[in-house]
Design a protein around this motif. Structure first.
Motif, PDB file in Angstrom:
ATOM      1  N   SER A  87       0.794  -1.235   0.000  1.00 29.25           N
ATOM      2  CA  SER A  87       0.000   0.000   0.000  1.00 29.25           C
ATOM      3  C   SER A  87       0.823   1.282   0.000  1.00 29.25           C
ATOM      4  O   SER A  87       0.262   2.374   0.070  1.00 29.25           O
ATOM      5  CB  SER A  87      -0.950   0.017   1.211  1.00 29.25           C
ATOM      6  N   ASN A 103      -1.641  -7.111  -4.656  1.00 27.23           N
ATOM      7  CA  ASN A 103      -2.881  -6.348  -4.509  1.00 27.23           C
ATOM      8  C   ASN A 103      -4.061  -6.947  -5.262  1.00 27.23           C
ATOM      9  O   ASN A 103      -5.210  -6.686  -4.897  1.00 27.23           O
ATOM     10  CB  ASN A 103      -2.660  -4.896  -4.924  1.00 27.23           C
ATOM     11  N   HIS A 124     -13.244  -7.004   0.845  1.00 29.36           N
ATOM     12  CA  HIS A 124     -11.942  -6.626   0.294  1.00 29.36           C
ATOM     13  C   HIS A 124     -11.698  -5.136   0.479  1.00 29.36           C
ATOM     14  O   HIS A 124     -12.535  -4.309   0.128  1.00 29.36           O
ATOM     15  CB  HIS A 124     -11.893  -6.973  -1.203  1.00 29.36           C
ATOM     16  N   SER A 126     -10.231  -1.858  -0.626  1.00 33.77           N
ATOM     17  CA  SER A 126      -9.686  -1.122  -1.761  1.00 33.77           C
ATOM     18  C   SER A 126      -9.265   0.262  -1.263  1.00 33.77           C
ATOM     19  O   SER A 126      -8.964   0.431  -0.077  1.00 33.77           O
ATOM     20  CB  SER A 126     -10.715  -1.052  -2.890  1.00 33.77           C
ATOM     21  N   THR A 127      -9.254   1.256  -2.124  1.00 35.43           N
ATOM     22  CA  THR A 127      -8.676   2.555  -1.750  1.00 35.43           C
ATOM     23  C   THR A 127      -9.374   3.710  -2.464  1.00 35.43           C
ATOM     24  O   THR A 127      -9.933   3.537  -3.551  1.00 35.43           O
ATOM     25  CB  THR A 127      -7.172   2.590  -2.105  1.00 35.43           C
ATOM     26  N   VAL A 130      -8.298   4.977  -6.275  1.00 39.29           N
ATOM     27  CA  VAL A 130      -8.814   4.558  -7.587  1.00 39.29           C
ATOM     28  C   VAL A 130      -9.375   5.769  -8.337  1.00 39.29           C
ATOM     29  O   VAL A 130      -9.547   5.726  -9.558  1.00 39.29           O
ATOM     30  CB  VAL A 130      -9.911   3.468  -7.474  1.00 39.29           C
ATOM     31  N   LYS A 154      -5.242  -1.595  -7.507  1.00 32.42           N
ATOM     32  CA  LYS A 154      -6.475  -1.750  -6.740  1.00 32.42           C
ATOM     33  C   LYS A 154      -7.709  -1.776  -7.651  1.00 32.42           C
ATOM     34  O   LYS A 154      -8.692  -2.478  -7.361  1.00 32.42           O
ATOM     35  CB  LYS A 154      -6.596  -0.639  -5.692  1.00 32.42           C
ATOM     36  N   GLU A 158     -10.385  -4.864  -7.933  1.00 36.00           N
ATOM     37  CA  GLU A 158     -11.844  -4.713  -7.916  1.00 36.00           C
ATOM     38  C   GLU A 158     -12.476  -5.438  -9.107  1.00 36.00           C
ATOM     39  O   GLU A 158     -13.498  -6.128  -8.971  1.00 36.00           O
ATOM     40  CB  GLU A 158     -12.221  -3.228  -7.952  1.00 36.00           C
ATOM     41  N   ILE A 170     -16.668  -4.642  -1.529  1.00 35.11           N
ATOM     42  CA  ILE A 170     -15.421  -3.916  -1.790  1.00 35.11           C
ATOM     43  C   ILE A 170     -15.513  -2.571  -1.088  1.00 35.11           C
ATOM     44  O   ILE A 170     -16.451  -1.805  -1.319  1.00 35.11           O
ATOM     45  CB  ILE A 170     -15.202  -3.732  -3.307  1.00 35.11           C
ATOM     46  N   ARG A 172     -13.814   0.932  -0.517  1.00 37.63           N
ATOM     47  CA  ARG A 172     -12.831   1.921  -0.967  1.00 37.63           C
ATOM     48  C   ARG A 172     -12.505   2.848   0.202  1.00 37.63           C
ATOM     49  O   ARG A 172     -13.210   3.822   0.461  1.00 37.63           O
ATOM     50  CB  ARG A 172     -13.375   2.722  -2.155  1.00 37.63           C
TER      51      ARG A 172
END
Length: 316
Positions: A87, A103, A124, A126-127, A130, A154, A158, A170, A172
């Motif tokens: 990350s 990832n 999951h 994610s971030t 994105v 990432k 997805e 998911i 984020r």
């Protein structure tokens, strides 16, 4: 009803340890057997001492080595929380292949798919990276245009999960902040770092033109627990994508000012600079603040304000 099994992938990291703690403290409302994966061997003794009934498994996410041991010694999980990630954007930029192999959870999902009678929910992480970062308060259905390798890896994750998994959530996530873990992690924690530099009386530069919606770690854990509990009780098909951030859009300067206000530090220690004045070796999106309306409406969880989260972080 037989006890359900929850597997936390990346259980020795910052969020992973807090998730382990969350499940352990909520056994009365969400009784389950717990296991976690770790990459470093052996796992931290402090973690094993804190949760003696939790099973640790050494797993290489790139190759998938170690997943079979989970099948035999723990059994097929009902809920999988994937906190594992490479990350650090700069590290991802330097080694894109490693970023993609860690990832994008291909070895994890392939193992889960191979299990007989497996009916699992994959949660999951994610971030917010994105998003491109050219406006404020992104919504889940806005186009994803990542500007760096981390964000691209990432997005690929997805897409992989959406195609391969029957049931998933998911998340984020923005910057996650909060108290240190039971077994302290080596990475710098954002609020503690700011507190550390300001407490020494050092004038420090902070960006005034990069915006995020930092989220308190225990709110993220609460979201994961609600998703898990609902799945365990109902097992209704779930295909969910959520922005997970706090309610406040803040710059790095505002984050530092909040710490200074709570601690009583001199605000003149905070030097406001543009993100463009520093070469970090990686592109960084300018404004990836997120709209969290869907999170609040779907799960009934309203994350606490940044100021309240900082206060809880510093007073623990």
């Amino acid at each position: 009803m037989s006890r359900k099994r929850v597997l936390i992938v990346g259980g020795t990291g910052y969020l992973g340890q807090h998730v382990l703690q969350g499940f352990s403290e909520n056994q009365e409302t969400t009784p389950c057997d717990l296991a976690f994966t770790h990459h470093s061997s052996p796992p931290p003794q402090a973690l094993l001492n804190a949760f003696p009934s939790v099973l640790p498994f050494s797993v290489d996410l790139k190759s998938g080595n170690g997943f079979e041991a989970i099948s035999h010694q723990f059994g097929p999980p009902d809920v999988v929380v994937n906190c594992a990630a490479l990350s650090v954007p700069c590290a991802c930029e330097m080694d894109p292949a490693a970023a993609m192999s860690v990832n994008v959870p291909s070895s994890l999902v392939n193992w889960l798919s191979s299990l007989e009678e497996s009916n699992y929910l994959l949660i999951h992480l994610s971030t917010d990276q994105v998003y491109e970062g050219v406006k404020s308060f992104y919504k889940e259905d806005d186009e994803v245009v990542p500007v760096n390798v981390y964000g691209k890896s990432k997005v690929a994750a997805e897409q992989f999960i959406t195609e391969k998994c029957s049931n998933f959530a998911i998340l984020r996530s923005s910057i996650i902040f909060g108290p240190q873990t039971i077994s302290p992690v080596s990475k710098s924690l954002p609020i503690q770092w700011v507190d550390g530099v300001l407490s020494k009386g050092n004038t420090t530069e902070f960006f005034h033109d990069e915006f995020r919606c930092p989220v308190y770690v225990k709110d993220v854990v609460a979201i994961i627990l609600v998703l898990s509990k609902t799945w365990i009780l109902e097992a209704k098909q779930r295909k969910l994508l959520l922005n997970v951030g706090g309610p406040d859009r803040v710059s790095r300067v505002q984050m530092a000012e909040t710490v200074a206000d709570i601690r009583g530090y001199n605000l003149s220690l905070i030097k406001s600079v543009s993100a463009s004045s520093v070469d970090r070796g990686v592109m960084s999106p300018a404004d990836i603040s997120m709209d969290i309306t869907k999170l609040v409406q779907t799960l009934g969880i309203s994350p606490i304000s940044f100021q309240d989260g900082v206060r809880l972080t510093l007073e623990l």
